[in-house]
Design an enzyme around this catalytic site. Structure first.
Site, PDB file in Angstrom:
ATOM      1  N   ASP A 250     -15.560   4.241  46.560  1.00 30.39           N
ATOM      2  CA  ASP A 250     -14.986   2.922  46.316  1.00 30.39           C
ATOM      3  C   ASP A 250     -15.612   1.921  47.274  1.00 30.39           C
ATOM      4  O   ASP A 250     -16.052   2.277  48.368  1.00 30.39           O
ATOM      5  CB  ASP A 250     -13.471   2.955  46.535  1.00 30.39           C
ATOM      6  CG  ASP A 250     -12.778   4.006  45.684  1.00 30.39           C
ATOM      7  OD1 ASP A 250     -13.031   4.018  44.469  1.00 30.39           O
ATOM      8  OD2 ASP A 250     -11.988   4.794  46.236  1.00 30.39           O
TER       9      ASP A 250
ATOM     10  N   ASP B  17     -16.845   4.102  40.952  1.00 28.92           N
ATOM     11  CA  ASP B  17     -15.430   4.452  41.005  1.00 28.92           C
ATOM     12  C   ASP B  17     -14.647   3.150  41.160  1.00 28.92           C
ATOM     13  O   ASP B  17     -14.780   2.264  40.325  1.00 28.92           O
ATOM     14  CB  ASP B  17     -15.164   5.441  42.142  1.00 28.92           C
ATOM     15  CG  ASP B  17     -13.835   6.169  41.988  1.00 28.92           C
ATOM     16  OD1 ASP B  17     -13.126   5.929  40.993  1.00 28.92           O
ATOM     17  OD2 ASP B  17     -13.488   6.966  42.865  1.00 28.92           O
TER      18      ASP B  17
ATOM     19  N   ASP C 241      -9.136   0.473  46.614  1.00 26.61           N
ATOM     20  CA  ASP C 241      -8.020   1.395  46.409  1.00 26.61           C
ATOM     21  C   ASP C 241      -7.125   1.411  47.641  1.00 26.61           C
ATOM     22  O   ASP C 241      -7.609   1.388  48.783  1.00 26.61           O
ATOM     23  CB  ASP C 241      -8.529   2.814  46.129  1.00 26.61           C
ATOM     24  CG  ASP C 241      -9.045   2.978  44.705  1.00 26.61           C
ATOM     25  OD1 ASP C 241      -9.042   1.987  43.951  1.00 26.61           O
ATOM     26  OD2 ASP C 241      -9.460   4.095  44.347  1.00 26.61           O
TER      27      ASP C 241
ATOM     28  N   ARG D 253      -6.889  -1.408  35.594  1.00 26.02           N
ATOM     29  CA  ARG D 253      -6.423  -1.230  36.959  1.00 26.02           C
ATOM     30  C   ARG D 253      -6.547  -2.518  37.779  1.00 26.02           C
ATOM     31  O   ARG D 253      -7.303  -2.576  38.747  1.00 26.02           O
ATOM     32  CB  ARG D 253      -7.168  -0.095  37.670  1.00 26.02           C
ATOM     33  CG  ARG D 253      -7.000   1.254  37.024  1.00 26.02           C
ATOM     34  CD  ARG D 253      -7.644   2.354  37.852  1.00 26.02           C
ATOM     35  NE  ARG D 253      -7.544   3.650  37.200  1.00 26.02           N
ATOM     36  CZ  ARG D 253      -8.045   4.776  37.699  1.00 26.02           C
ATOM     37  NH1 ARG D 253      -8.662   4.766  38.857  1.00 26.02           N
ATOM     38  NH2 ARG D 253      -7.907   5.919  37.035  1.00 26.02           N
TER      39      ARG D 253
END
Length: 438
Positions: free
Chosen positions: A218, A257, A261, A314
């Site tokens: 990430d 990815d 996060d 997301r």
């Protein structure tokens, strides 16, 4: 909405300027505004009441660093050295220009003997099938190559650190900021190009046994950390959009990815005035349905005045956390791949209000919300294409098999101001992202 000040169209310019007020006035260590010339960007702290990261002692990052612990870096190696230097005291790292974490290219990271063409030949579904995960020499060499990249591109951020871009065109390409198990971190004014996984793994058993390429890394990971402020950054796939990626075995060779996060018991995070661009799995808050023992009562995150464009899904997907999302602008353009904006996951308590959505013709408003688990949410005072819209009611009418319940069970208090959703596109589009701190 009596608790907060609203700004109409006639006040649009004033509201835009208000987005800079804490920077123009400067802020004290306690986060309160003070008169006088703006302070050094690297010395600024999160203002009081600005989202979950302002809870308790607030977030000051490395603002108290002495002169010996202020570093200006121009290469990835210098950046990682600056992060490791100085023991446990506060530090400031000024990033000047674009730092390339994989400047020598993927081939330089490949383990001796790894051959991608041989990998494809060995694990072609016509040869390997879809019943068992891949194994053998080339998979072992792929894993060794991936470990080389992991060591190269991950940068561990210590506690009491401020990382800030210098000027309008500074940032990180292909690196992964790891904010793990620490407290009090600020990341601002960076353009972060998502890491490109040089060595994705083929999993023939994934996607209902049709197979999929799975990638790591990430752009920014907040893992078990507290009091983190992510502000005025641009996070994007940049030079390598998913549309540029090839296909093998009939599946996209996925090399990305997440962009940002927040996982594994992380808590008290404010994400403000960022631009998230051209990415698929953008932001995950809580990474597992089974992580309740770690995440319950944590994952308190505020998202405000961020811009999302070209995002597939997301934005964020939430598990467990009390997430406050307000005054964000979500843009879905014609022809782009689109899944959903808000993912409602296990035990989540999403409070999403006063956001603006600009949806291209033909994009379903009902798909703004996606139900993964039974968890009520609050979604009020949101505007779609300039019109007040009850997102839950529209979702339930358009997607009856995923009925959502209203009422997150809590009301945010850590908000500095709330702009009228009709004014949000003009305000956010002018102020969000790197290089736009005035």
């Amino acid at each position: 909405m009596n608790a907060y000040k609203w700004h109409g169209h006639a006040m649009k310019r004033a509201a835009v300027l208000a987005g800079c007020v804490s920077l123009v006035l400067g802020v004290t260590a306690a986060g309160t505004a003070q008169a006088g010339p703006a302070r050094d960007l690297a010395r600024q702290v999160l203002p009081a009441g600005d989202g979950w990261a302002s809870e308790g002692a607030g977030t000051t990052g490395g603002s108290a660093a002495d002169a010996a612990h202020v570093h200006t870096v121009t290469t990835w190696a210098e950046f990682k050295a600056a992060l490791a230097d100085g023991g446990t005291g506060p530090r400031i790292i000024k990033v000047k220009g674009m730092l390339d974490a994989v400047s020598e290219g993927c081939d330089a990271l490949a383990a001796e003997g790894y051959d991608f063409q041989q990998y494809l030949a060995d694990y072609d579904p016509a040869v390997w099938g879809h019943d068992t995960p891949v194994s053998g020499e080339q998979e072992d060499l792929r894993a060794a190559s991936a470990a080389n990249q992991d060591r190269m591109i991950k940068a561990s951020v210590p506690a009491d650190t401020t990382i800030v871009g210098v000027g309008r065109n500074s940032g990180i390409r292909g690196g992964s900021l790891q904010i793990r198990g620490v407290d009090n971190v600020i990341v601002r004014n960076l353009t972060i190009e998502a890491p490109l996984d040089c060595f994705p793994q083929w999993d023939p058993t994934d996607d209902n046994r049709t197979g999929a390429w799975n990638s790591e890394y990430d752009g920014v990971v907040v893992y078990g950390s507290t009091h983190v402020w992510i502000d005025h950054n641009t996070l994007t796939d940049g030079r390598y959009p998913d549309s540029s990626l090839p296909e093998y075995f009939g599946k996209v060779y996925q090399q990305h990815d997440g962009l940002l996060d927040v996982v594994r018991g992380a808590n008290h995070v404010t994400v403000s005035w960022n631009s998230f661009e051209d990415h698929d799995k953008t932001m995950l808050i809580g990474n597992s349905d089974g992580a309740g023992s770690t995440d319950a009562g944590k994952l308190k995150v505020t998202l405000h005045h961020n811009r999302f464009e070209g995002i597939v899904e997301r934005a964020p997907r939430v598990r467990f956390g009390q997430v406050d999302s307000y005054n964000n602008h979500f843009v879905v353009t014609a022809g782009q791949k689109f899944g959903y904006v808000f993912g409602i996951g296990a035990s989540s308590q999403l409070h999403a209000t006063h956001n603006a959505f600009s949806l291209a013709p033909g994009v379903s408003t009902g798909k703004v919300l996606k139900k993964w688990s039974e968890a009520p949410l609050t979604a009020a005072h949101n505007y779609v294409n300039g019109k007040l819209t009850d997102l839950i009611a529209v979702h339930n009418a358009e997607i009856p098999g995923e009925t959502l319940q209203s009422g997150a069970g809590w009301t945010p208090t850590l908000r500095t101001r709330v702009d009228h959703p009709r004014a949000v596109p003009g305000i956010v589009d002018h102020r969000a992202g790197a290089g736009r701190i005035c």
